[in-house]
Design an enzyme around this catalytic site. Structure first.
Site, short mmCIF file in Angstrom:
data_model
loop_
_atom_site.label_atom_id
_atom_site.label_comp_id
_atom_site.label_asym_id
_atom_site.label_seq_id
_atom_site.Cartn_x
_atom_site.Cartn_y
_atom_site.Cartn_z
N HIS A 1 49.70 50.85 39.06
CA HIS A 1 48.64 49.95 38.60
C HIS A 1 48.54 48.71 39.47
CE1 HIS A 1 46.80 47.06 35.60
NE2 HIS A 1 46.04 48.11 35.41
N LYS B 1 44.37 37.55 35.24
CA LYS B 1 45.70 37.32 34.67
C LYS B 1 46.24 36.05 35.33
CE LYS B 1 45.27 42.03 34.45
NZ LYS B 1 44.15 42.79 35.02
N LYS C 1 47.74 46.09 42.47
CA LYS C 1 46.55 45.81 43.26
C LYS C 1 46.97 44.91 44.41
CE LYS C 1 45.20 45.70 38.61
NZ LYS C 1 44.75 47.03 38.38
N ASP D 1 47.92 43.80 58.71
CA ASP D 1 48.73 43.54 59.89
C ASP D 1 50.14 43.10 59.50
OD1 ASP D 1 46.54 44.32 61.35
OD2 ASP D 1 45.84 42.29 61.76
N ASP E 1 52.72 23.38 33.65
CA ASP E 1 52.85 21.98 34.09
C ASP E 1 52.14 21.70 35.40
OD1 ASP E 1 54.32 21.42 31.84
OD2 ASP E 1 56.27 21.58 32.81
N HIS F 1 38.95 40.08 33.51
CA HIS F 1 40.10 40.88 33.91
C HIS F 1 41.20 40.03 34.55
CE1 HIS F 1 41.80 44.53 36.18
NE2 HIS F 1 41.82 44.89 34.91
#
Length: 467
Positions: free
Chosen positions: A385, A214, A387, A392, A219, A212
């Site tokens: 969607h 991404k 996450k 704090d 470079d 899952h």
């Protein structure tokens, strides 16, 4: 004769169900999951046997052996080509157990750029890839052959024709609809592109252990991580879920080396070789960043423990956004304890479903959370969607991890936990705007729901170990 045949078939199904239940009891990671599978397989093998073949497997010895026995060797090879700089000195002691658990470290001097939607994310990713001079590493759970997918394809083709080495990983399950011709076009031009799978031999019955993550690294100096995949829906172009609300992060600094290491580990499993790796440069920014790479091959349930540790670190505020709110007992207990410490605990979840069973289970967990003093909000404009976690006034995490069993125990995930007041203030402003476009969940949402819907919520929660 027909009756005898049917009777024999029923007996065989029940025997197969009992054998599968024994396998589930021995191999499923959690007692709840083992009980749910075993009960269903023994009583209703006609309904559960086929799903178990696809979803029930909890061990994959080939990947685990490679991950545990060769990981150190592979990282030693990678470390000869990567230099991540010194560890951050003491500034991140609250999260020391997370770093120790992962065998990773905070890196100082990161320059971070918050990318608050799909357009900003892919404009930045495609622009930076277009400037590549040496190598490009790309990893997504989903790549679609649509307008955005073809934009990515074209920029990769341009770079490989300019002599840049390009490596692409996509998840074989998440990208099951990706046409062979899309991949072949890239391969013919010289792009190294492979599907990720935990077993080198294809297993049509294996749907768990999805990659899952991404990741984009260009470079060795610029890295991207977050919640967006490659598809038009992530740009808000596909109703009824549009506008799509998601978040990504651009990193410049030594932590990019750890993004490369994560990519290299997955690439090494698929190909048996290392991708091109380049040392990260000293960072021009002020953030301390820990790359959090978790997965089911880890000896500990690292993703769940990451959330537990981050929640326990909160003393004033804990804001979380997740599309799937199906926390395990450890995470839910940590959230409850944070409320007792006087922490402002808020969770932002969708008001529209993309997976109905998960949405129903999330509704019941939202009700339990509200009763425990946790403030839960439903985002109204479209599907949320993102996450993101804010702790704090100084800590924020952006990544691919959801608050559900798949992320906790079944998926390979990655995120960036950063300690920096300026960056945290940017995340606070972004989330504050999200909350302004949400309505707060009350107990009435559950209590006033029709009986059959409430029943469906409870039934869905029975299956949360496999959702």
């Amino acid at each position: 004769m027909l009756t005898t045949l049917i009777g024999t078939l029923v007996v065989m199904l029940h025997v197969a169900g009992v054998l599968a239940a024994m396998h589930a009891v021995m191999n499923t990671r959690t007692p709840q999951g083992a009980f749910a599978w075993a009960l269903g397989l023994v009583l209703l093998p006609y309904v559960t046997l086929v799903p178990y073949l696809y979803l029930g497997r909890s061990r994959f010895h080939g990947y685990v052996d490679l991950h545990r026995l060769r990981r150190e060797q592979m990282q030693t090879l990678a470390n000869t080509q990567l230099s991540a700089g010194p560890a951050a000195p003491g500034a991140c002691a609250r999260y020391g157990e997370i770093a120790h658990m992962l065998g990773a470290q905070f890196h100082e001097g990161q320059q971070l750029r918050l990318l608050v939607n799909g357009e900003a994310t892919f404009n930045a990713i495609l622009r930076v890839i277009g400037e590549a001079r040496h190598c490009v590493l790309v990893q997504f759970f989903i790549i679609h052959d649509d307008l955005l997918g073809r934009r990515l394809q074209q920029v990769l083709l341009e770079r490989v024709r300019a002599g840049v080495e390009v490596c692409v990983l996509y998840d074989g399950i998440g990208s099951h609809a990706l046409p062979h011709q899309f991949v072949q076009t890239l391969q013919d031009a010289g792009v190294h592109i492979h599907p990720f799978a935990t077993q080198r031999r294809s297993n049509r019955f294996q749907l768990n252990f999805r990659n899952h993550r991404k990741i984009v690294v260009v470079d060795g100096t610029r890295g991207f991580v977050g919640g967006l995949n490659v598809g038009d829906e992530y740009l808000g172009m596909k109703p009824p879920l549009s506008p799509w609300r998601d978040t990504h992060l651009e990193i410049e600094g030594p932590a990019v080396a750890d993004l490369q290491r994560s990519f290299a580990e997955d690439w090494h499993w698929v190909t048996g070789a290392l991708p091109p790796l380049r040392p990260a440069r000293p960072g021009p920014g002020s953030a301390h960043t820990l790359i959090v790479a978790t997965g089911p091959a880890d000896r500990q349930e690292t993703c769940s423990l990451f959330f537990v540790a981050a929640i326990h670190a909160a003393r004033r505020r804990l804001w979380i956004t997740t599309p799937y709110f199906v926390p395990d007992q450890a995470v839910m207990s940590a959230l409850r304890l944070a409320v007792f410490r006087g922490v402002d605990v808020r969770v932002l979840i969708p008001s529209r479903p993309d997976h109905h069973a998960v949405f129903l289970a999330s509704g019941l967990y939202a009700h339990d959370a509200v009763r425990a003093g946790i403030r839960v909000f439903r985002y109204q404009p479209g599907f949320v969607h993102e996450k993101v976690l804010l702790v704090d006034d100084d800590t924020a995490s952006v990544g691919s991890m959801n608050l559900d069993n798949r992320s906790f125990r079944l998926n390979f995930e990655i995120g960036a936990l950063s300690v920096d007041r300026d960056f945290a203030s940017q995340v606070e402003a972004m989330l504050q705007e999200d909350f302004e476009h949400a309505h707060e969940v009350t107990e009435a949402e559950y209590l006033k729901a029709p009986y059959l819907r409430r029943l469906a919520m409870h039934v869905a929660r029975l299956f949360d170990p496999v959702l």
